[in-house]
Write a protein that holds these residues in place. Structure first.
Motif, short mmCIF file in Angstrom:
data_model
loop_
_atom_site.label_atom_id
_atom_site.label_comp_id
_atom_site.label_asym_id
_atom_site.label_seq_id
_atom_site.Cartn_x
_atom_site.Cartn_y
_atom_site.Cartn_z
N UNK A 59 52.05 31.80 54.35
CA UNK A 59 52.77 33.10 53.53
C UNK A 59 52.65 34.18 54.37
N UNK A 60 53.85 35.15 54.38
CA UNK A 60 53.84 36.26 55.04
C UNK A 60 53.95 37.66 54.10
N UNK A 61 53.28 38.36 54.07
CA UNK A 61 53.57 39.80 53.16
C UNK A 61 53.79 40.99 54.06
N UNK A 83 54.19 29.39 52.66
CA UNK A 83 55.46 29.59 53.49
C UNK A 83 56.20 30.76 52.99
N UNK A 84 56.02 31.21 52.09
CA UNK A 84 56.83 32.30 51.33
C UNK A 84 56.87 33.63 52.37
N UNK A 85 57.78 34.48 52.34
CA UNK A 85 58.12 35.84 52.82
C UNK A 85 58.10 36.86 51.73
N UNK A 86 57.25 37.50 51.44
CA UNK A 86 57.02 38.52 50.35
C UNK A 86 57.54 39.78 50.88
N UNK A 87 58.69 40.08 50.37
CA UNK A 87 59.27 41.47 50.85
C UNK A 87 59.42 42.47 49.44
N UNK A 88 58.99 42.08 48.48
CA UNK A 88 59.01 42.91 47.14
C UNK A 88 57.71 42.74 46.53
N UNK A 89 57.29 43.79 45.71
CA UNK A 89 56.11 43.52 44.79
C UNK A 89 56.37 42.34 44.06
#
Length: 195
Positions: free
Chosen positions: A146-148, A163-169
Protein backbone atom coordinates in the motif's frame (compact mmCIF):
# COMPACT_ATOMS: atom_id res chain seq x y z
CA UNK A 1 10.54 37.72 14.73
CA UNK A 2 13.08 34.96 14.18
CA UNK A 3 12.99 33.39 10.74
CA UNK A 4 12.50 29.63 10.58
CA UNK A 5 15.32 27.36 9.51
CA UNK A 6 15.04 25.08 6.46
CA UNK A 7 13.89 22.09 8.57
CA UNK A 8 11.12 24.10 10.27
CA UNK A 9 9.96 25.45 6.91
CA UNK A 10 9.97 21.95 5.44
CA UNK A 11 7.94 20.49 8.33
CA UNK A 12 5.50 23.45 8.09
CA UNK A 13 4.65 22.48 4.50
CA UNK A 14 6.35 25.40 2.81
CA UNK A 15 7.65 25.04 -0.73
CA UNK A 16 11.36 24.17 -0.60
CA UNK A 17 13.83 24.46 -3.50
CA UNK A 18 17.48 23.57 -3.99
CA UNK A 19 18.19 27.30 -4.12
CA UNK A 20 16.78 28.01 -0.64
CA UNK A 21 19.18 29.18 2.02
CA UNK A 22 20.19 26.22 4.15
CA UNK A 23 19.08 23.55 1.67
CA UNK A 24 22.56 22.05 1.93
CA UNK A 25 21.60 20.99 5.49
CA UNK A 26 18.83 18.78 4.10
CA UNK A 27 21.32 17.28 1.64
CA UNK A 28 23.81 16.65 4.49
CA UNK A 29 21.10 14.90 6.53
CA UNK A 30 20.16 12.70 3.58
CA UNK A 31 23.83 11.70 3.15
CA UNK A 32 24.11 10.92 6.89
CA UNK A 33 20.99 8.74 6.70
CA UNK A 34 22.38 6.78 3.76
CA UNK A 35 25.41 5.76 5.87
CA UNK A 36 23.16 4.48 8.67
CA UNK A 37 20.93 2.65 6.19
CA UNK A 38 23.94 1.01 4.57
CA UNK A 39 24.98 -0.38 7.96
CA UNK A 40 21.39 -1.32 8.90
CA UNK A 41 20.57 -3.08 5.62
CA UNK A 42 24.04 -4.34 4.67
CA UNK A 43 24.87 -6.56 7.65
CA UNK A 44 23.24 -9.06 9.98
CA UNK A 45 22.15 -7.50 13.30
CA UNK A 46 20.42 -8.73 16.43
CA UNK A 47 17.05 -7.17 17.29
CA UNK A 48 18.76 -4.96 19.88
CA UNK A 49 21.37 -3.77 17.36
CA UNK A 50 18.60 -3.01 14.86
CA UNK A 51 16.73 -0.95 17.45
CA UNK A 52 19.95 0.92 18.29
CA UNK A 53 20.63 1.73 14.63
CA UNK A 54 16.99 2.72 14.10
CA UNK A 55 17.25 5.01 17.13
CA UNK A 56 20.32 6.62 15.54
CA UNK A 57 18.35 7.04 12.34
CA UNK A 58 15.39 8.75 14.03
CA UNK A 59 17.27 10.56 16.78
CA UNK A 60 14.83 9.05 19.34
CA UNK A 61 15.18 5.87 21.37
CA UNK A 62 12.64 3.35 20.08
CA UNK A 63 10.75 1.16 22.53
CA UNK A 64 12.08 -2.39 23.12
CA UNK A 65 8.77 -3.73 21.72
CA UNK A 66 9.48 -2.19 18.28
CA UNK A 67 10.24 -4.79 15.60
CA UNK A 68 11.34 -4.29 12.01
CA UNK A 69 12.35 -6.64 9.21
CA UNK A 70 15.03 -5.38 6.84
CA UNK A 71 15.67 -3.91 4.38
CA UNK A 72 14.19 -0.53 5.27
CA UNK A 73 14.47 2.73 3.32
CA UNK A 74 14.05 6.36 4.29
CA UNK A 75 15.19 9.72 3.00
CA UNK A 76 15.48 11.70 6.23
CA UNK A 77 14.85 9.59 9.34
CA UNK A 78 14.69 12.33 11.99
CA UNK A 79 10.96 12.91 11.45
CA UNK A 80 9.86 9.33 12.19
CA UNK A 81 8.14 8.74 15.57
CA UNK A 82 7.40 5.16 16.62
CA UNK A 83 5.06 4.03 19.42
CA UNK A 84 5.09 0.80 21.42
CA UNK A 85 4.49 -2.66 19.97
CA UNK A 86 4.91 -1.45 16.37
CA UNK A 87 5.88 -3.92 13.63
CA UNK A 88 7.30 -2.86 10.25
CA UNK A 89 7.80 -5.65 7.71
CA UNK A 90 10.56 -5.79 5.07
CA UNK A 91 11.06 -3.55 2.05
CA UNK A 92 9.20 -0.48 3.36
CA UNK A 93 9.97 3.09 2.31
CA UNK A 94 9.28 5.98 4.70
CA UNK A 95 9.95 9.36 3.07
CA UNK A 96 9.54 11.35 6.27
CA UNK A 97 10.52 14.98 5.65
CA UNK A 98 6.92 15.96 6.48
CA UNK A 99 6.82 13.73 9.56
CA UNK A 100 5.58 10.17 10.10
CA UNK A 101 3.94 9.08 13.36
CA UNK A 102 3.15 5.42 14.00
CA UNK A 103 1.16 5.15 17.23
CA UNK A 104 1.11 2.08 19.51
CA UNK A 105 0.24 -1.37 18.08
CA UNK A 106 0.53 -0.34 14.40
CA UNK A 107 1.26 -3.05 11.82
CA UNK A 108 3.01 -2.14 8.56
CA UNK A 109 3.09 -4.85 5.88
CA UNK A 110 5.88 -5.59 3.42
CA UNK A 111 6.76 -2.98 0.78
CA UNK A 112 4.49 -0.27 2.20
CA UNK A 113 5.29 3.29 1.09
CA UNK A 114 4.63 6.20 3.47
CA UNK A 115 5.46 9.28 1.39
CA UNK A 116 5.25 12.73 3.03
CA UNK A 117 6.85 14.73 0.22
CA UNK A 118 5.36 15.90 -3.07
CA UNK A 119 6.06 18.33 -5.90
CA UNK A 120 3.94 21.22 -7.21
CA UNK A 121 2.03 20.49 -10.42
CA UNK A 122 3.15 23.73 -12.09
CA UNK A 123 5.95 22.72 -14.50
CA UNK A 124 8.22 25.66 -13.64
CA UNK A 125 7.98 24.80 -9.92
CA UNK A 126 8.12 21.03 -10.24
CA UNK A 127 11.64 20.71 -8.81
CA UNK A 128 10.43 22.24 -5.54
CA UNK A 129 9.07 20.03 -2.76
CA UNK A 130 6.16 20.36 -0.35
CA UNK A 131 5.93 18.13 2.73
CA UNK A 132 2.89 17.13 4.82
CA UNK A 133 2.73 14.64 7.71
CA UNK A 134 1.32 11.13 7.79
CA UNK A 135 -0.21 9.86 11.04
CA UNK A 136 -1.10 6.20 11.58
CA UNK A 137 -3.31 5.89 14.66
CA UNK A 138 -3.29 3.14 17.27
CA UNK A 139 -3.82 -0.45 16.13
CA UNK A 140 -4.11 0.41 12.43
CA UNK A 141 -2.83 -2.07 9.86
CA UNK A 142 -1.41 -1.08 6.47
CA UNK A 143 -1.14 -4.19 4.28
CA UNK A 144 1.38 -5.27 1.65
CA UNK A 145 2.37 -2.79 -1.03
CA UNK A 146 0.00 0.00 0.00
CA UNK A 147 1.01 3.63 -0.55
CA UNK A 148 -0.04 6.52 1.69
CA UNK A 149 0.46 10.03 0.27
CA UNK A 150 1.30 13.29 2.10
CA UNK A 151 -1.13 14.74 4.62
CA UNK A 152 -3.12 11.56 5.33
CA UNK A 153 -4.22 10.24 8.73
CA UNK A 154 -5.10 6.54 9.08
CA UNK A 155 -7.66 6.18 11.89
CA UNK A 156 -7.53 3.91 14.92
CA UNK A 157 -8.12 0.21 14.13
CA UNK A 158 -8.40 0.98 10.39
CA UNK A 159 -7.12 -1.40 7.73
CA UNK A 160 -5.57 -0.37 4.42
CA UNK A 161 -5.84 -3.29 2.00
CA UNK A 162 -2.89 -4.61 0.01
CA UNK A 163 -1.95 -2.42 -2.95
CA UNK A 164 -4.24 0.47 -2.01
CA UNK A 165 -3.24 4.08 -2.72
CA UNK A 166 -4.52 6.24 0.13
CA UNK A 167 -5.09 9.86 -0.90
CA UNK A 168 -7.57 10.91 1.83
CA UNK A 169 -7.92 10.39 5.58
CA UNK A 170 -9.19 6.96 6.64
CA UNK A 171 -11.80 6.88 9.40
CA UNK A 172 -11.35 4.72 12.48
CA UNK A 173 -12.69 1.15 12.26
CA UNK A 174 -12.91 1.10 8.47
CA UNK A 175 -11.28 -0.95 5.72
CA UNK A 176 -10.17 0.86 2.57
CA UNK A 177 -9.04 -0.66 -0.72
CA UNK A 178 -8.35 0.30 -4.31
CA UNK A 179 -6.75 3.10 -6.31
CA UNK A 180 -7.62 5.59 -5.03
CA UNK A 181 -8.59 3.88 -1.78
CA UNK A 182 -12.25 3.95 -0.74
CA UNK A 183 -14.16 2.44 2.18
CA UNK A 184 -15.25 -1.13 1.49
CA UNK A 185 -16.41 -2.12 4.98
CA UNK A 186 -16.54 -1.11 8.61
CA UNK A 187 -15.07 -3.09 11.47
CA UNK A 188 -17.17 -4.21 14.42
CA UNK A 189 -14.92 -3.49 17.40
CA UNK A 190 -17.00 -5.55 19.87
CA UNK A 191 -15.02 -8.76 19.28
CA UNK A 192 -11.46 -9.69 20.19
CA UNK A 193 -9.91 -7.24 22.67
CA UNK A 194 -6.32 -8.51 22.58
CA UNK A 195 -4.91 -4.98 22.65
Amino acid sequence: MKSRNIFERDRAGEEITHQDEGYYKIRERIDEVQKILFELNGNYHTDEEIRNLFSQLTGCVVDPTFRIRLPFYTDFGKNIKIGKNVFVNHGCTFMDRGGIILEDDVLIGPKVNLITINHPLTPRKRHATVSKPIVVKRNAWIATGATVVPGVTIGENAVVAAGAVVTKDVLANTVVAGVPARVIKTIDDTGDKRF
